[in-house]
Design an enzyme around this catalytic site. Structure first.
Site, short mmCIF file in Angstrom:
data_model
loop_
_atom_site.label_atom_id
_atom_site.label_comp_id
_atom_site.label_asym_id
_atom_site.label_seq_id
_atom_site.Cartn_x
_atom_site.Cartn_y
_atom_site.Cartn_z
CB ALA A 1 76.91 46.19 96.34
CB ALA A 2 73.09 47.50 92.09
NE ARG B 1 63.10 49.82 104.35
CZ ARG B 1 63.16 48.67 105.02
NH1 ARG B 1 62.91 48.65 106.32
NH2 ARG B 1 63.48 47.56 104.39
CE LYS C 1 71.02 48.40 101.58
NZ LYS C 1 69.75 47.66 101.69
CG ASN D 1 66.43 33.08 99.25
OD1 ASN D 1 67.54 32.60 99.37
ND2 ASN D 1 66.10 33.98 98.33
NE ARG E 1 98.03 66.30 117.63
CZ ARG E 1 98.56 67.45 117.19
NH1 ARG E 1 98.98 68.35 118.07
NH2 ARG E 1 98.64 67.69 115.90
CB SER F 1 106.93 74.84 136.41
OG SER F 1 106.98 73.66 137.19
CB ALA G 1 110.39 77.86 137.38
C1 UD1 Z 1 65.77 39.11 98.37
C2 UD1 Z 1 65.27 37.75 97.89
C3 UD1 Z 1 64.43 37.11 99.01
C4 UD1 Z 1 65.26 36.98 100.27
C5 UD1 Z 1 65.82 38.35 100.67
C6 UD1 Z 1 66.78 38.21 101.81
C7 UD1 Z 1 64.94 37.97 95.50
C8 UD1 Z 1 63.95 38.18 94.42
N1 UD1 Z 1 64.45 37.96 96.73
O1 UD1 Z 1 64.65 39.93 98.58
O2 UD1 Z 1 64.01 35.82 98.60
O3 UD1 Z 1 64.47 36.45 101.31
O4 UD1 Z 1 66.55 38.95 99.57
O5 UD1 Z 1 67.14 39.47 102.27
O6 UD1 Z 1 66.12 37.79 95.24
N2 UD1 Z 1 70.11 44.24 94.46
C9 UD1 Z 1 70.80 44.68 93.37
N3 UD1 Z 1 70.10 44.99 92.23
C10 UD1 Z 1 68.76 44.84 92.15
C11 UD1 Z 1 68.06 44.39 93.28
C12 UD1 Z 1 68.77 44.09 94.43
O7 UD1 Z 1 72.02 44.82 93.39
O8 UD1 Z 1 68.22 45.14 91.09
C13 UD1 Z 1 70.87 43.91 95.66
C14 UD1 Z 1 70.52 44.82 96.83
O9 UD1 Z 1 71.41 45.92 96.88
C15 UD1 Z 1 70.70 43.92 98.02
C16 UD1 Z 1 70.37 42.55 97.49
O10 UD1 Z 1 70.50 42.62 96.10
O11 UD1 Z 1 72.03 43.89 98.48
C17 UD1 Z 1 68.97 42.11 97.88
O12 UD1 Z 1 68.06 43.04 97.36
P1 UD1 Z 1 66.71 43.37 98.11
O13 UD1 Z 1 65.93 44.32 97.33
O14 UD1 Z 1 67.01 43.71 99.52
O15 UD1 Z 1 66.00 41.95 98.05
P2 UD1 Z 1 64.68 41.53 98.77
O16 UD1 Z 1 63.53 42.08 98.04
O17 UD1 Z 1 64.80 41.85 100.20
#
Ligand code: UD1
Ligand code: CA
Length: 453
Positions: free
Chosen positions: A7-8, A13, A20, A165, A329, A401, A419
Site C-alpha cells: 500500500a505504498a 491518478r 489512494k 497476473n 438525531r 401547539s 396553546a
Molecule cells: C503489478 C504487477 C502486474 C500485475 C498488476 C495487477 C509487478 C511488477 N507487476 O503491476 O504483473 O498485472 O500489478 O494490478 O508486480 N506498490 C508498492 N510499492 C511499490 C510499487 C507498488 O507498495 O514500489 C503497491 C502499489 O501501491 C499497489 C501494488 O503495489 O497497491 C501494485 O502496484 P502497481 O504499480 O499498481 O503495479 P502494476 O505496475 O500495475
C-alpha cells in the site's frame, strides 16, 4: 500464514491529497476492506507496507493486529515486499495482497493458498478480453507456468496472452529473502518486480501454480476515481443481491447504498434512494420510504419510516411511524407506537409508548412519558447559551401547539398545557397551565393601502 498488503503507491491518478488506499468504498477505506478480508484468514502476521501518506495510513487503519513496514521510496513491488520481511514468520507461507484491490473474496484467497500448499508458489490469475497493462502469465509447452512478463517488457506474442497476473500471490517465506535480494531492476520501468520471483521459485524446486477467482471484479484495482466509482457499484450490486436473497424487498436494487452493515428481518421493504450507514438493523415488517438516510440505528418490527426521514444513532421501537421529513438525531430513543411526523427533530431524548409529535417540533434533551401528545410547534428550550438542560414531560401530558418548555423543567403527569404557553417553572400533575394573555379586537379597522414603487 503471513499476509502482506502492499500500500505504498501514491495513486497519482486519483488527483487527491488523500492517499489512494484511504479513499472510501462503501464508506470504508479501500485498505480497510483488504485488512478485514485478510483477518478472516486468521494470519499469524498481518503487515501493511506504507510509503506515500504513510502516517495518515497508519492512523486510519492502525490496530493491535496490524504491523507496518515503511517503503520510503517506491522502487517496485518486489522491493515493497522486501520491507516487510523482518516482520514475517519464516515457517509459514506469505500471501501478498494489494491495498487498492478491495473486493477479493476470502474464499478466493483460501483457494489460492490451498492450491499452493506449504511449498508451492501460487499466483491468482484471470483471463481477460483485454489484458492490456497487466503482467502476462507465460506458460510452457506442457502448460506449466514459466514466468510473468510485464506489459512494458513483453514482445508482441507475449502481449497476445490473455491470462494475466492479478498481483495476488502466495509464496514460501524462508527462501524469499534470497529471491528478493537477487532481483534486478534492468527492465522497462527500472523497478524491482515481485513478478520476477516466480522464476527463482521454480528454479529452487517450488512448483508455480495458479488459481482463479469466481468473478473477475474480485481482482480489480483502483487507480482512478472512475475505477473507484465502478467498484462502488459492483459492491453495492453485490450487497443488494444479498439482501434480495435474504428476502428483503427492494423497490430497485440499483438504487440503494449500504455503507456498513444492514441487517433485516422478514418482510422488510426498502424504497428507492435510501442510504444506510454504520450498523443498521430493521426488524420484521419494517418499511422504509424513498430517500431516507439511516445511520447506526435499530428500527423495531412493523415500524414505518416515511420518505425523506433522517435517522442517526437512534433506537426506534415497534409499530412506530416516522416522517415524512422526520429527523432523529443521536440519542433519540423511541418506544413502541410512537409517531414522529414532518419537520420534527428529536435529539438525546426518550419518548414513551404511544406518544406523538406529529408536526414541526424540537424535542431535545428530554424525557417524554407514555401517551403524551406534543402539539405542532412545540420547542424544548434546552440551551441557555452555556449549558444544556433536560425537560421532563410525564405520562399523558397534552402539550398545546406552539408551547415552549424552558429547561430544566418538569411537567407532571396528566397536565394540560394550553396553546402558546411558555412553561418555565415545574407544573404539578393533573393541572392546566397557561400564560395569561388577552385577545384584543378592534372594530372598524381599515388596513392601510400602500402603493407599490
Ligand atoms: C503489478 C504487477 C502486474 C500485475 C498488476 C495487477 C509487478 C511488477 N507487476 O503491476 O504483473 O498485472 O500489478 O494490478 O508486480 N506498490 C508498492 N510499492 C511499490 C510499487 C507498488 O507498495 O514500489 C503497491 C502499489 O501501491 C499497489 C501494488 O503495489 O497497491 C501494485 O502496484 P502497481 O504499480 O499498481 O503495479 P502494476 O505496475 O500495475
Ligand atoms: Ca496497478
Amino acid at each position: 500464514m503471513n499476509i502482506v498488503i502492499l500500500a505504498a503507491g501514491m495513486g497519482k491518478r486519483m488527483h487527491s491529497a488523500l492517499p489512494k488506499v484511504l479513499h472510501p468504498l462503501a464508506g470504508k477505506p479501500l485498505l480497510s476492506h483488504v485488512i478485514d478480508t485478510a483477518r478472516t484468514l486468521s494470519p499469524r502476521r498481518l503487515v501493511v507496507v506504507v510509503g506515500h501518506g504513510g502516517e495518515a495510513v497508519r492512523e486510519a487503519v492502525g490496530a493491535p493486529d496490524v504491523q507496518f513496514a515503511l517503503q520510503a521510496q517506491q522502487l517496485g513491488t518486489g522491493h515493497a515486499l522486501a520491507q516487510a520481511l523482518p516482520l514475517l514468520d519464516a515457517n509459514v507461507p506469505t500471501l501478498v495482497l494489494y491495498g487498492d484491490v478491495p473486493l477479493t473474496r476470502a474464499s478466493t484467497l483460501r483457494r489460492l493458498v490451498d492450491t499452493a500448499g506449504q511449498n508451492g508458489y501460487g499466483i491468482l490469475t484471470v483471463t481477460l478480453d483485454d489484458p492490456t497493462g497487466y503482467g502476462r502469465i507465460v506458460r510452457g509447452a506442457a502448460g506449466q507456468v514459466e514466468r510473468i512478463v510485464e506489459q512494458k517488457d513483453a514482445n508482441d506474442a507475449e502481449r497476445k496472452i490473455a491470462e494475466i497476473n492479478t498481483g495476488i500471490v502466495v509464496t514460501p517465506t524462508a527462501p524469499l529473502a534470497g529471491w528478493l535480494a537477487a532481483l534486478r531492476n534492468d527492465n522497462a520501468q527500472g523497478e524491482y518486480y515481485l513478478t520476477d520471483v516466480v522464476q527463482a521459485a521454480i528454479a529452487a524446486g517450488h512448483p508455480a501454480v495458479t488459481a482463479q477467482p469466481d468473478a473477475a471484479w474480485e481482482t480489480l484495482g483502483v487507480n482512478s476515481k472512475q475505477q473507484l466509482a465502478e467498484l462502488e457499484r459492483v459492491h453495492q450490486h453485490n450487497v443488494a443481491g444479498a439482501l434480495l436473497v435474504a428476502g428483503v424487498t427492494l423497490a430497485d436494487p440499483a438504487r440503494i447504498d449500504v455503507r456498513g452493515s444492514l441487517t433485516c428481518g422478514r418482510d422488510v421493504f426498502i424504497d428507492v434512494n435510501c442510504v444506510f450507514e454504520g450498523e443498521v438493523t430493521l426488524a420484521d415488517n419494517v418499511s422504509v420510504g424513498p430517500n431516507c438516510v439511516i445511520r447506526s440505528a435499530s428500527i423495531g418490527a412493523g415500524t414505518r419510516v416515511d420518505a425523506y426521514t433522517h435517522i442517526e444513532n437512534a433506537a426506534v421501537g415497534a409499530n412506530a411511524v416516522l416522517g415524512p421529513y422526520a429527523r432523529l438525531r443521536p440519542g433519540a430513543k423511541l418506544a413502541d407506537d410512537v409517531h414522529v411526523g414532518n419537520f420534527v427533530e428529536v435529539k438525546n431524548a426518550n419518548i414513551g409508548v404511544g406518544s406523538k409529535a406529529n408536526h414541526l417540533s424540537y424535542v431535545g434533551d428530554a424525557d417524554v412519558g407514555a401517551g403524551v401528545n406534543i402539539g405542532a410547534g412545540t420547542i424544548t428550550c434546552n440551551y441557555d447559551g452555556a449549558n444544556k438542560h433536560r425537560t421532563i414531560i410525564e405520562d399523558n401530558v397534552f402539550v398545546g401547539s406552539d408551547t415552549q418548555l424552558v429547561a430544566p423543567v418538569r411537567v407532571g403527569r396528566g397536565v394540560t398545557i394550553a396553546a402558546g404557553t411558555t412553561v418555565w417553572k415545574d407544573v404539578p400533575q393533573a393541572t392546566l397551565v397557561l400564560n395569561e394573555k388577552t385577545q384584543i379586537v378592534k372594530t372598524g379597522y381599515v388596513r392601510p393601502v400602500k402603493k407599490k414603487n
